[in-house]
Design an enzyme around this catalytic site. Structure first.
Site, short mmCIF file in Angstrom:
data_model
loop_
_atom_site.label_atom_id
_atom_site.label_comp_id
_atom_site.label_asym_id
_atom_site.label_seq_id
_atom_site.Cartn_x
_atom_site.Cartn_y
_atom_site.Cartn_z
N ARG A 1 0.45 -1.17 -0.35
CA ARG A 1 -0.17 -0.19 -0.06
C ARG A 1 0.71 1.38 -0.27
O ARG A 1 2.12 1.16 0.26
CB ARG A 1 -1.03 -0.01 1.36
N ASP B 1 -1.53 -0.25 7.49
CA ASP B 1 -1.15 -1.00 6.54
C ASP B 1 -2.24 -2.52 6.22
O ASP B 1 -2.45 -2.25 5.10
CB ASP B 1 0.15 -2.01 7.05
N TYR C 1 10.03 3.93 15.70
CA TYR C 1 8.40 3.09 15.27
C TYR C 1 8.04 3.47 16.50
O TYR C 1 7.34 3.73 17.73
CB TYR C 1 8.42 2.29 14.81
N SER D 1 5.18 -1.02 2.45
CA SER D 1 4.52 -2.37 3.65
C SER D 1 4.12 -4.17 3.44
O SER D 1 3.29 -4.86 3.19
CB SER D 1 2.80 -2.15 3.51
P1 NG1 Z 1 5.21 1.45 7.09
O1 NG1 Z 1 5.49 2.04 5.92
O2 NG1 Z 1 4.44 0.03 6.77
O3 NG1 Z 1 6.21 0.44 7.87
C1 NG1 Z 1 4.18 2.22 9.59
C2 NG1 Z 1 2.99 1.11 10.72
C3 NG1 Z 1 1.60 1.93 9.91
C4 NG1 Z 1 1.80 2.93 10.35
C5 NG1 Z 1 2.97 3.99 9.54
C6 NG1 Z 1 3.28 5.18 9.71
C7 NG1 Z 1 2.95 -1.46 10.73
C8 NG1 Z 1 2.32 -2.60 10.54
N1 NG1 Z 1 3.36 -0.22 9.59
O4 NG1 Z 1 3.67 1.47 8.27
O5 NG1 Z 1 0.70 0.77 10.65
O6 NG1 Z 1 1.97 3.72 11.21
O7 NG1 Z 1 4.07 3.40 10.38
O8 NG1 Z 1 2.10 5.95 9.18
O9 NG1 Z 1 3.23 -0.97 12.06
#
Ligand code: NG1
Length: 554
Positions: free
Chosen positions: A79, A245, A302, A199
């Protein structure tokens, strides 16, 4: 005379509550993960030639590798997020869409009567050198709480195991008919660019979960069940996953973005994006700065943002005495929880843009009054919460560890509240644009494009300065895209690298792509041979599906 119906015979005593309550309604078809019969049920006409070659080659390789046919394929797309970054774990709505790049998990189930049934699960990847084959015994998984090795360098199979673990856990919690894991042969083919914020890992976890669920329960799976299970499955890899995601990949509808909300339950409202004149296009450009896997970088990035926003919500709730916030996943309250409560208490009625804008401004003032500094030590934060530092660390930083001495609660909270407003404005503008635009001329549509672009640019600015999740290469890509005609550009996904997404009028798409090639890739990455894999236009794709291979039309 007809015999009395057993259903009308009076009960000698009142029935227990679970009998007297109405039976659960059968979910409508559109709420179930579809089982598809042809490539055209999954892909758009432009993607079919490539996908047809890819799926036939998958079948041939499967046969060559395992000497048998695929029983079914679980397929989940990656996505991009249009807007609403890092706000899903604060429970605010976000606006992503699925991309055509996906992960296929092809499975052959070997019944116990088959002489080849050896109790093994063999997991291979079409990119066998990069992702070597792994062999497991079904006995390894008799306890669904088995631990997944998540050391510094996580093996690719961990994502499969996270899905398998989720399937075992949730099928046992929810279904009485879950059967034991059969002998299986599996071949994975992933086309979602990895370490790019598109993702790829969630798509692999989700496809694996869907694949294993389908082998142990009846393959009638509700999309919301799959989303919730996939979110929790992914947490086994050490990251407190937000939910965007998985929801984007499962609920996605071709040609639509999705307004995903997380309260009261996870839900998705499709917003059509393809009917505008001139056409509204999206271009993805990969900075090629790797978003290294979140298990490695989570404690510095994160997970810290998750803790900062949670603590900000808890402290604000205490400061303004709004009462206890609804707890997310056993950790603490969310900024959405605080926002809703303070708005309700002050009678800041929602539902129109003006009152929402006023409420956002009021809440931002409260954030600034509460957090006068941009950095607080862990001791200071514990004091603001009214608990000991030890209790604070135990409660908020042990399940998903963080590495930080100071936290910034003010700027993170401000980003979340303002980004949630940008996301709402963007989605309602987009919805009105696609409803009204057929009647508008190209010049009349310009203000819409400008307004959408400005919201994306403001989101990028806030992600960069207040949420600190951008990086110089991403800022550079955004600048170049706009120089060549993009209405707006911003980072998508976790950040600190990965991709940008730009909103571009159809007549400027080639200019933007050429400009990016010349000014970013030619100088920084002259080694790239497949340039179209790193900068490309995308149209929104369909969500997760199961496909039976028998009778499947390629
Ligand atoms: P990605 O880019 O897939 O690592 C992560 C989180 C999302 C969201 C975004 C920031 C997971 C699996 N994915 O995305 O839920 O928080 O960062 O908007 O935790």
């Amino acid at each position: 005379m007809l015999a009395p119906s057993p259903w009308t015979t009076p009960h000698p005593s009142p029935p227990p509550a679970y009998i007297s309550s109405p039976p659960p309604a059968f979910p409508p078809q559109e709420d179930l993960v579809p089982t598809v019969a042809s490539l055209s049920d999954i892909y758009s006409a432009t993607d079919i030639p490539h996908q047809s070659v890819r799926w036939s080659s998958l079948q041939e390789r499967f046969r060559a590798l395992y000497d048998r046919d695929i029983s079914f394929v679980a397929r989940t797309p990656g996505r991009v997020n249009l807007i609403g970054e890092h706000i899903d774990y604060s429970w605010f709505p976000v606006l992503p869409m699925a991309i055509p790049h996906d992960v296929l998990v092809a499975v052959a189930i070997i019944p116990s009567t088959d002489p080849a049934s050896d109790g093994r699960i063999i997991l291979s990847n079409v990119q066998a050198v990069k992702y070597p084959t792994r062999v497991f015994s079904t006995d390894d998984f008799t306890d669904p709480f088995f631990a997944i090795p998540t050391s510094q360098h996580i093996d690719w199979s961990a994502y499969f195991l996270a899905g398998l673990k989720g399937a075992l856990t949730f099928s046992r919690l929810c279904a009485t008919d879950a059967s034991p894991l059969p002998t299986m042969r599996i071949l994975v083919d992933g086309e979602v660019p990895t370490c790019a914020g598109l993702s790829a890992s969630s798509a692999l976890v989700c496809s694996s979960l869907l694949a294993v669920l389908s082998t142990i329960t009846t393959p009638i799976i509700e999309k919301s069940f799959l989303v919730n299970s996939a979110v929790i499955s992914e947490r086994a890899l050490g990251v407190n996953s937000g939910g965007m995601d998985q929801a984007a990949s499962v609920f996605a509808v071709r040609d639509h973005a999705l307004l995903i909300d997380f309260r009261p339950l996870v839900s998705a409202k499709p917003v059509r994006v393809l009917d505008t004149v001139p056409r509204l296009c999206f271009v993805v450009a990969n900075s090629l700065v790797s978003v290294s896997n979140r298990t490695e970088t989570g404690p510095d990035r994160y997970n810290i943002r998750f803790v900062e926003t949670t603590l900000a919500a808890e402290i604000l709730a205490r400061e303004y005495s709004v009462g206890r916030l609804e707890i997310r996943d056993g950790f603490g309250g969310t900024l959405r929880g605080f926002y809703d409560k303070i708005c309700e208490r002050n009678g800041w009625t929602m539902g129109d843009r003006e009152s929402e804008e006023r409420a956002v401004k009021e809440v931002v003032v409260k954030i600034r009054q509460t957090f006068s500094k941009d950095k607080y030590s862990l001791d200071e934060i514990a004091k603001m919460l009214g608990i000991s530092t030890e209790d604070m660390l135990r409660k908020y930083t042990t399940r998903f560890p963080i590495r930080a001495k100071y936290l910034n609660l003010r700027d993170r909270a401000e980003h979340v509240i303002e980004e949630s407003f940008r996301c709402k404005c963007f989605s309602s503008l987009l919805a009105s644009l696609t409803t009204n635009l057929r009647a508008l001329s190209a010049s009349e549509s310009t203000p819409y494009f400008d307004a959408l672009g400005e919201l994306m640019n403001a989101s990028q600015q806030s992600g960069s300065s207040k949420f600190e999740c951008s990086c110089p290469e991403i800022n550079e890509l955004c600048r170049i895209a706009q120089k060549y005609g993009a209405s707006g550009s911003r980072i998508t996904g976790t950040g600190w690298g990965g991709c940008i997404i730009s909103l571009v009028r159809a007549d400027r798409v080639n200019d933007v792509i050429d400009g990016l090639k010349r000014e970013y890739y030619a100088s920084r990455h002259p080694e790239i041979s497949q340039i179209n894999d790193v900068v490309f236009p995308i149209t929104p794709a369909n969500g997760a599906v199961l496909s039976k291979v028998n009778g499947f039309q390629l």
